[in-house]
Scaffold this motif. Structure first.
Motif, PDB file in Angstrom:
ATOM      1  N   SER A 127       0.837  -1.193   0.000  1.00 19.08           N
ATOM      2  CA  SER A 127       0.000   0.000   0.000  1.00 19.08           C
ATOM      3  C   SER A 127       0.872   1.242   0.000  1.00 19.08           C
ATOM      4  O   SER A 127       1.766   1.372   0.828  1.00 19.08           O
ATOM      5  N   ASP A 128       0.594   2.149  -0.934  1.00 19.57           N
ATOM      6  CA  ASP A 128       1.332   3.414  -0.997  1.00 19.57           C
ATOM      7  C   ASP A 128       0.435   4.614  -0.727  1.00 19.57           C
ATOM      8  O   ASP A 128       0.878   5.755  -0.787  1.00 19.57           O
ATOM      9  N   SER A 129      -0.827   4.373  -0.452  1.00 20.86           N
ATOM     10  CA  SER A 129      -1.755   5.485  -0.314  1.00 20.86           C
ATOM     11  C   SER A 129      -1.627   6.159   1.039  1.00 20.86           C
ATOM     12  O   SER A 129      -1.101   5.596   1.989  1.00 20.86           O
ATOM     13  N   VAL A 130      -2.143   7.358   1.095  1.00 22.78           N
ATOM     14  CA  VAL A 130      -2.183   8.126   2.337  1.00 22.78           C
ATOM     15  C   VAL A 130      -3.627   8.138   2.823  1.00 22.78           C
ATOM     16  O   VAL A 130      -4.545   8.383   2.042  1.00 22.78           O
ATOM     17  N   PRO A 131      -3.857   7.850   4.106  1.00 18.43           N
ATOM     18  CA  PRO A 131      -5.231   7.912   4.615  1.00 18.43           C
ATOM     19  C   PRO A 131      -5.825   9.306   4.424  1.00 18.43           C
ATOM     20  O   PRO A 131      -5.152  10.312   4.639  1.00 18.43           O
ATOM     21  N   ILE A 132      -7.083   9.342   4.013  1.00 16.31           N
ATOM     22  CA  ILE A 132      -7.809  10.601   3.855  1.00 16.31           C
ATOM     23  C   ILE A 132      -8.722  10.766   5.061  1.00 16.31           C
ATOM     24  O   ILE A 132      -9.501   9.872   5.395  1.00 16.31           O
ATOM     25  N   ALA A 133      -8.635  11.889   5.711  1.00 14.67           N
ATOM     26  CA  ALA A 133      -9.465  12.138   6.883  1.00 14.67           C
ATOM     27  C   ALA A 133     -10.911  12.377   6.465  1.00 14.67           C
ATOM     28  O   ALA A 133     -11.192  13.075   5.491  1.00 14.67           O
ATOM     29  N   GLY A 134     -11.815  11.765   7.198  1.00 17.36           N
ATOM     30  CA  GLY A 134     -13.230  11.954   6.917  1.00 17.36           C
ATOM     31  C   GLY A 134     -14.033  10.748   7.367  1.00 17.36           C
ATOM     32  O   GLY A 134     -13.478   9.743   7.822  1.00 17.36           O
ATOM     33  N   ALA A 135     -15.339  10.855   7.234  1.00 13.41           N
ATOM     34  CA  ALA A 135     -16.204   9.745   7.621  1.00 13.41           C
ATOM     35  C   ALA A 135     -15.878   8.517   6.780  1.00 13.41           C
ATOM     36  O   ALA A 135     -15.660   8.632   5.561  1.00 13.41           O
ATOM     37  N   PRO A 136     -15.802   7.334   7.386  1.00 11.74           N
ATOM     38  CA  PRO A 136     -15.460   6.126   6.644  1.00 11.74           C
ATOM     39  C   PRO A 136     -16.362   5.922   5.425  1.00 11.74           C
ATOM     40  O   PRO A 136     -17.586   6.066   5.502  1.00 11.74           O
ATOM     41  N   GLY A 137     -15.708   5.618   4.293  1.00 12.36           N
ATOM     42  CA  GLY A 137     -16.432   5.339   3.068  1.00 12.36           C
ATOM     43  C   GLY A 137     -16.767   6.548   2.214  1.00 12.36           C
ATOM     44  O   GLY A 137     -17.324   6.408   1.128  1.00 12.36           O
ATOM     45  N   THR A 138     -16.415   7.751   2.650  1.00 11.78           N
ATOM     46  CA  THR A 138     -16.795   8.947   1.889  1.00 11.78           C
ATOM     47  C   THR A 138     -15.794   9.319   0.802  1.00 11.78           C
ATOM     48  O   THR A 138     -16.083  10.196  -0.014  1.00 11.78           O
ATOM     49  N   GLU A 139     -14.631   8.662   0.771  1.00 13.37           N
ATOM     50  CA  GLU A 139     -13.628   8.956  -0.260  1.00 13.37           C
ATOM     51  C   GLU A 139     -13.149   7.669  -0.927  1.00 13.37           C
ATOM     52  O   GLU A 139     -11.960   7.461  -1.133  1.00 13.37           O
ATOM     53  N   CYS A 140     -14.077   6.795  -1.272  1.00 10.63           N
ATOM     54  CA  CYS A 140     -13.718   5.535  -1.924  1.00 10.63           C
ATOM     55  C   CYS A 140     -13.209   5.793  -3.337  1.00 10.63           C
ATOM     56  O   CYS A 140     -13.672   6.724  -4.013  1.00 10.63           O
ATOM     57  N   PRO A 141     -12.254   4.960  -3.832  1.00 15.91           N
ATOM     58  CA  PRO A 141     -11.809   5.073  -5.220  1.00 15.91           C
ATOM     59  C   PRO A 141     -12.987   4.875  -6.177  1.00 15.91           C
ATOM     60  O   PRO A 141     -14.023   4.305  -5.803  1.00 15.91           O
ATOM     61  N   SER A 142     -12.811   5.303  -7.416  1.00 15.40           N
ATOM     62  CA  SER A 142     -13.918   5.289  -8.376  1.00 15.40           C
ATOM     63  C   SER A 142     -14.433   3.881  -8.689  1.00 15.40           C
ATOM     64  O   SER A 142     -15.591   3.719  -9.076  1.00 15.40           O
ATOM     65  N   ASP A 143     -13.587   2.862  -8.532  1.00 10.06           N
ATOM     66  CA  ASP A 143     -14.024   1.497  -8.829  1.00 10.06           C
ATOM     67  C   ASP A 143     -14.582   0.772  -7.611  1.00 10.06           C
ATOM     68  O   ASP A 143     -14.818  -0.436  -7.650  1.00 10.06           O
ATOM     69  N   ARG A 144     -14.802   1.523  -6.528  1.00 11.38           N
ATOM     70  CA  ARG A 144     -15.299   0.930  -5.295  1.00 11.38           C
ATOM     71  C   ARG A 144     -16.486   1.720  -4.757  1.00 11.38           C
ATOM     72  O   ARG A 144     -16.696   2.865  -5.124  1.00 11.38           O
ATOM     73  N   PHE A 145     -17.252   1.065  -3.886  1.00 10.60           N
ATOM     74  CA  PHE A 145     -18.386   1.728  -3.253  1.00 10.60           C
ATOM     75  C   PHE A 145     -18.281   1.542  -1.746  1.00 10.60           C
ATOM     76  O   PHE A 145     -17.605   0.632  -1.258  1.00 10.60           O
TER      77      PHE A 145
END
Length: 201
Positions: A127-145
């Motif tokens: 994993s190379d991503s950085v956590p995004i602060a916010g309510a869980p599930g509100t910044e999912c990648p475009s291929d995910r829900f």
């Protein structure tokens, strides 16, 4: 403090899959996804992926175990775009590292023995991503829900993931209750007592 609480949650739940009756691929997957959901909720991580099981990755763990006669020290080995977490039970630092990879997508788990004692090792993609602060599930990648537990699931696995979450929802609620009763409340009580003692000095 939040990292510690979440680490303690997974330490507890990982121990439940180490015993002779509790370990299976499905139990390991559910346990890790349960803890990732709790991690995302406690730390308000908006882009935490739900993981899928990839049996082919088990070979990477077996290979690393063969190098040390099946008795590895708790450690992380990075090899060929994989992170291999060896002998994880009771290792808060390894567990926090395992949980913090928001864009991991797959994992595999192997239960083995070292000197007659069971150990569990886990492998994930890097994993190379950085956590995004916010309510869980509100910044999912475009291929995910966003699933109801706040994890980001692949759209092609939507039906399966919704069904899976339904089967482990009670376990998630029980784990949350355990954290509250065994960790949060005692820590809060101790903190209050320390504060009162300091104020009376």
């Amino acid at each position: 403090m939040k990292f510690l609480l979440t680490a303690l949650l997974l330490v507890h739940t990982v121990q439940s899959i180490v015993d002779d009756t509790g370990f299976s691929r499905g139990a390991c997957l559910q346990t890790i996804n349960l803890a990732r959901a709790a991690f995302a909720e406690k730390l308000q991580v908006a882009n935490m992926n739900s993981l899928n099981y990839n049996k082919r990755l088990e070979g990477a763990i077996h290979q690393q175990l063969s190098f040390v006669d099946g008795c590895p020290s708790p450690s992380i080995i990075s090899h060929k775009n994989l992170d291999i977490y060896l002998n994880v039970q009771g290792q808060e630092d390894l567990i926090v590292e395992l949980l913090s990879g928001t864009d991991n997508t797959v994992l595999a788990c192997v239960k083995s023995e070292c000197n007659g004692e069971p150990i569990v090792s886990i492998v994930t993609d890097v994993s190379d991503s950085v956590p995004i602060a916010g309510a869980p599930g509100t910044e999912c990648p475009s291929d995910r829900f966003a699933m109801s537990n706040g994890l980001c699931a692949l759209k092609r696995n939507a039906r399966r993931n919704w069904s899976l979450w339904g089967t482990i929802k009670q376990g998630y609620q029980a784990a949350e209750k355990w954290v509250e009763e065994k960790v949060v409340e005692p820590v809060a009580k101790t903190g209050k007592e320390i504060g009162e003692a300091l104020n009376s000095m």
